[in-house]
Design a protein around this motif. Structure first.
Motif, PDB file in Angstrom:
ATOM      1  N   GLN A  45     -34.887 -33.055  44.348  1.00 46.13           N
ATOM      2  CA  GLN A  45     -33.832 -32.672  43.390  1.00 46.13           C
ATOM      3  C   GLN A  45     -33.009 -33.882  42.973  1.00 46.13           C
ATOM      4  O   GLN A  45     -32.653 -34.028  41.796  1.00 46.13           O
ATOM      5  N   THR A  46     -32.695 -34.744  43.940  1.00 51.47           N
ATOM      6  CA  THR A  46     -31.891 -35.926  43.621  1.00 51.47           C
ATOM      7  C   THR A  46     -32.580 -36.744  42.539  1.00 51.47           C
ATOM      8  O   THR A  46     -31.962 -37.113  41.523  1.00 51.47           O
ATOM      9  N   PHE A  47     -33.861 -37.021  42.743  1.00 53.12           N
ATOM     10  CA  PHE A  47     -34.514 -37.944  41.821  1.00 53.12           C
ATOM     11  C   PHE A  47     -35.008 -37.268  40.555  1.00 53.12           C
ATOM     12  O   PHE A  47     -35.132 -37.927  39.512  1.00 53.12           O
ATOM     13  N   ASN A  48     -35.235 -35.949  40.589  1.00 51.51           N
ATOM     14  CA  ASN A  48     -35.436 -35.241  39.318  1.00 51.51           C
ATOM     15  C   ASN A  48     -34.179 -35.388  38.461  1.00 51.51           C
ATOM     16  O   ASN A  48     -34.254 -35.640  37.254  1.00 51.51           O
ATOM     17  N   HIS A  49     -33.034 -35.223  39.110  1.00 42.49           N
ATOM     18  CA  HIS A  49     -31.767 -35.336  38.396  1.00 42.49           C
ATOM     19  C   HIS A  49     -31.586 -36.751  37.833  1.00 42.49           C
ATOM     20  O   HIS A  49     -31.220 -36.933  36.666  1.00 42.49           O
ATOM     21  N   VAL A  50     -31.835 -37.752  38.670  1.00 46.58           N
ATOM     22  CA  VAL A  50     -31.647 -39.146  38.234  1.00 46.58           C
ATOM     23  C   VAL A  50     -32.583 -39.461  37.067  1.00 46.58           C
ATOM     24  O   VAL A  50     -32.180 -40.065  36.069  1.00 46.58           O
ATOM     25  N   ALA A  51     -33.846 -39.024  37.167  1.00 45.35           N
ATOM     26  CA  ALA A  51     -34.804 -39.293  36.086  1.00 45.35           C
ATOM     27  C   ALA A  51     -34.340 -38.633  34.803  1.00 45.35           C
ATOM     28  O   ALA A  51     -34.464 -39.213  33.709  1.00 45.35           O
ATOM     29  N   GLY A  52     -33.787 -37.437  34.915  1.00 48.85           N
ATOM     30  CA  GLY A  52     -33.289 -36.728  33.735  1.00 48.85           C
ATOM     31  C   GLY A  52     -32.125 -37.447  33.093  1.00 48.85           C
ATOM     32  O   GLY A  52     -32.046 -37.562  31.866  1.00 48.85           O
ATOM     33  N   LEU A  53     -31.235 -37.968  33.912  1.00 45.15           N
ATOM     34  CA  LEU A  53     -30.083 -38.656  33.303  1.00 45.15           C
ATOM     35  C   LEU A  53     -30.514 -39.985  32.684  1.00 45.15           C
ATOM     36  O   LEU A  53     -29.973 -40.396  31.651  1.00 45.15           O
ATOM     37  N   LEU A  54     -31.532 -40.628  33.259  1.00 46.27           N
ATOM     38  CA  LEU A  54     -32.001 -41.897  32.689  1.00 46.27           C
ATOM     39  C   LEU A  54     -32.781 -41.683  31.394  1.00 46.27           C
ATOM     40  O   LEU A  54     -32.947 -42.620  30.608  1.00 46.27           O
ATOM     41  N   ALA A  55     -33.240 -40.455  31.156  1.00 47.39           N
ATOM     42  CA  ALA A  55     -34.009 -40.163  29.935  1.00 47.39           C
ATOM     43  C   ALA A  55     -33.183 -40.388  28.676  1.00 47.39           C
ATOM     44  O   ALA A  55     -33.745 -40.637  27.605  1.00 47.39           O
ATOM     45  N   ASP A  56     -31.886 -40.304  28.803  1.00 49.26           N
ATOM     46  CA  ASP A  56     -31.021 -40.346  27.609  1.00 49.26           C
ATOM     47  C   ASP A  56     -30.723 -41.744  27.096  1.00 49.26           C
ATOM     48  O   ASP A  56     -30.075 -41.887  26.056  1.00 49.26           O
ATOM     49  N   PHE A  57     -31.137 -42.779  27.807  1.00 47.11           N
ATOM     50  CA  PHE A  57     -30.705 -44.129  27.434  1.00 47.11           C
ATOM     51  C   PHE A  57     -31.646 -44.855  26.485  1.00 47.11           C
ATOM     52  O   PHE A  57     -31.255 -45.850  25.875  1.00 47.11           O
ATOM     53  N   GLY A  58     -32.904 -44.426  26.387  1.00 47.53           N
ATOM     54  CA  GLY A  58     -33.878 -45.200  25.611  1.00 47.53           C
ATOM     55  C   GLY A  58     -34.273 -46.487  26.315  1.00 47.53           C
ATOM     56  O   GLY A  58     -34.443 -47.547  25.699  1.00 47.53           O
ATOM     57  N   LEU A  59     -34.442 -46.397  27.636  1.00 54.48           N
ATOM     58  CA  LEU A  59     -34.775 -47.575  28.451  1.00 54.48           C
ATOM     59  C   LEU A  59     -36.168 -48.112  28.127  1.00 54.48           C
ATOM     60  O   LEU A  59     -37.035 -47.386  27.633  1.00 54.48           O
ATOM     61  N   ALA A  60     -36.388 -49.376  28.481  1.00 56.12           N
ATOM     62  CA  ALA A  60     -37.714 -49.984  28.339  1.00 56.12           C
ATOM     63  C   ALA A  60     -38.719 -49.268  29.244  1.00 56.12           C
ATOM     64  O   ALA A  60     -39.858 -49.026  28.846  1.00 56.12           O
ATOM     65  N   TYR A  61     -38.291 -48.947  30.483  1.00 55.35           N
ATOM     66  CA  TYR A  61     -39.212 -48.272  31.420  1.00 55.35           C
ATOM     67  C   TYR A  61     -38.455 -47.768  32.633  1.00 55.35           C
ATOM     68  O   TYR A  61     -37.337 -48.205  32.915  1.00 55.35           O
ATOM     69  N   LEU A  62     -39.121 -46.854  33.354  1.00 53.43           N
ATOM     70  CA  LEU A  62     -38.700 -46.446  34.692  1.00 53.43           C
ATOM     71  C   LEU A  62     -39.780 -46.904  35.677  1.00 53.43           C
ATOM     72  O   LEU A  62     -40.975 -46.688  35.445  1.00 53.43           O
ATOM     73  N   HIS A  63     -39.359 -47.548  36.768  1.00 54.98           N
ATOM     74  CA  HIS A  63     -40.266 -48.137  37.760  1.00 54.98           C
ATOM     75  C   HIS A  63     -40.048 -47.395  39.064  1.00 54.98           C
ATOM     76  O   HIS A  63     -38.929 -47.382  39.579  1.00 54.98           O
TER      77      HIS A  63
END
Ligand code: PHB
Length: 357
Positions: A244-262
Motif C-alpha cells: 500500500q505504501t508504495f502503490n501510494h507513492v507511485a500514484g503520487l509520482l505519476a502526477d509530475f511527468g518524471l523522466a522515469y521511476l527506478h
C-alpha cells in the motif's frame, strides 16, 4: 516486433540507444573533500555505452554524508570534478544522471560536523554498524528532525540539482530507496512521527513529494527520476504496509511527468521478491526502470512482457565496462570481485577487461 534491450527509448529529453542502464554504485574512490578525480573519470568513460548511467549516490550536503570517499555535489570543487566525468561520458556518446543522496540515520558522529549525531525522521537507531574513517562502529541513535528543519533539506536537494546541471549532467535521480533519509520517512519501521510527516501514507510521503516538487521546479520534471526500494531490508528497514505504501507513492509520482521511476524489485541482499511490482508500475504509468539481480535472460523477459521499459545492472556493470556489447554477443561476463567494491585504487575499478583485450 517485441521491444528488447537493444531498442532505443525516449527518457525525458533524451533518446537512449538501448535500454541497458548502469545502476548507481557506491565505490568510495573520490578524492578528499568528496571531489571526483581522474580514476573516476576513466571508470565512467569506460561504461559510456550504457543507454544511461546513473552515477553513484552523491551527498547533497555535509549532513547527508554517510561513508568515507563518496563524491558529493554541494561545493564548487565537487562540481568541477564531476564536470570532467560528465564531459568524458558525453564525449564517448553516453548519457548520465546524478543520484542525489542524503543518508539520514545511516551516518555516524565521526562523519558529521562537530561530531553531532546523524538526523532521521525519528530517534530510532538502526541495527548494524556504520562505515567510518576509523573502521566499523555501531550505529548511534539519530536525532529526530524538527519539521522546521525540512525546508532547508529540500533546498539542499535543489542546490544539488542545479549543481548537477552546471556540471553537465543530463538529469538527476532522487534517491528515495535503500534505507536512506527519504526512505526512512516513507516506511513505518523508521518513521514514528506524529506531525504532518508521519502516520498516514500522505504524511510519510510528504517529504518525498516536497523534494520532488522542488527539484522538478528547479531543473524540469523531464530531467528527474526517482528511485524506490519497496521491500529492501538493507539498513534495517521495515514497513508494515509495503504494498500500500508504495502503490501510494507511485500514484503520487505519476502526477509530475518524471523522466522515469527506478525500482529495486526485491531485497537487495537475498533477492527475495514478494510484492506486486506490476501494480506499482501501473500506478506510476510512465517510463519504468527495473533493478535487482537481473541477468540478460530475465531482463529481456521483463521488456518483452511489458513489465519494464529499461533494466539497470549493478554488480554486472562493476565487472563489465562493455556490458552492452557482451549482452549483444551473448559473450561470457567477467565476474565481479566483492573485495574491491568499496574503496581502494584502480584495481577492481578500471582494470576489468573489455572483450578482445
Ligand atoms: C552501499 O554503500 O552499499 C549502498 C549505498 C547506496 C545504496 C545502496 C547501498 O543505495
Amino acid at each position: 516486433m517485441a521491444v528488447d534491450l537493444f531498442a532505443p527509448v525516449t527518457v525525458g529529453r533524451l533518446t537512449l540507444p538501448n535500454r541497458i542502464v548502469m545502476a548507481p554504485l557506491t565505490r568510495n574512490r573520490a578524492a578528499a573533500g568528496g571531489v571526483p578525480q581522474a580514476m573516476n573519470v576513466e571508470y565512467y568513460r569506460q561504461r559510456a555505452s550504457a543507454g544511461l548511467i546513473v552515477s553513484e549516490a552523491s551527498p547533497i550536503s555535509p549532513q547527508g554524508i554517510g561513508y568515507p570517499g563518496t563524491p558529493c555535489i554541494y561545493s564548487a570543487a565537487q562540481v568541477a570534478g564531476w564536470r570532467e566525468v560528465v564531459a568524458a561520458v558525453h564525449a564517448a556518446g553516453g548519457h548520465i544522471f546524478l543520484q542525489l543522496w542524503h543518508v539520514g540515520r545511516i551516518s555516524h558522529p565521526s562523519l558529521q560536523a562537530d561530531g553531532q549525531p546523524p538526523v532521521a525522521p525519528s530517534a530510532i537507531r538502526p541495527a548494524g554498524e556504520a562505515i567510518t574513517h576509523e573502521g566499523m562502529q555501531p550505529f548511534v541513535t539519530p536525532r529526530a528532525l524538527a519539521a522546521e528543519e525540512l525546508p532547508e533539506i529540500v533546498q539542499h536537494y535543489v542546490r544539488a540539482s542545479r549543481n548537477a546541471l552546471e556540471a553537465g549532467f543530463d538529469g538527476v535521480e532522487i534517491h528515495a530507496a535503500n534505507g536512506y533519509l527519504i526512505d526512512q520517512f516513507l516506511r513505518d519501521g523508521s518513521n514514528r512521527r506524529t506531525d504532518a510527516y508521519g502516520g498516514s501514507l500522505e504524511n510519510r510521503s510528504r517529504l518525498l513529494q516536497e523534494i520532488t516538487t522542488a527539484v522538478c521546479a528547479a531543473v524540469g520534471a523531464d530531467r528527474v527520476g526517482v528511485r524506490l526500494s519497496p521491500e529492501n531490508s538493507f539498513n534495517d528497514m521495515h514497513d508494515s504496509t509495503a504494498q500500500q505504501t508504495f502503490n501510494h507513492v507511485a500514484g503520487l509520482l505519476a502526477d509530475f511527468g518524471l523522466a522515469y521511476l527506478h525500482v529495486v524489485e526485491g531485497d537487495m541482499m537475498s533477492g527475495e521478491r514478494q510484492l506486486d511490482y506490476g501494480a506499482i508500475r501501473n500506478r506510476f504509468g510512465g517510463i519504468y526502470m527495473a533493478n535487482c539481480k537481473y541477468d540478460l535472460v530475465r531482463a529481456q523477459q521483463a521488456l518483452q512482457s511489458g513489465a519494464a521499459d529499461l533494466v539497470s545492472f549493478g554488480a554486472l556493470y562493476i565487472a563489465n565496462p562493455d556490458l552492452v556489447e557482451r549482452f549483444r554477443q551473448g559473450a561470457v561476463l567477467n565476474a565481479p570481485d566483492p573485495e574491491t567494491f568499496y574503496g581502494g585504487d584502480e584495481h577492481g575499478y578500471t582494470d576489468y577487461p573489455f572483450l578482445d583485450n
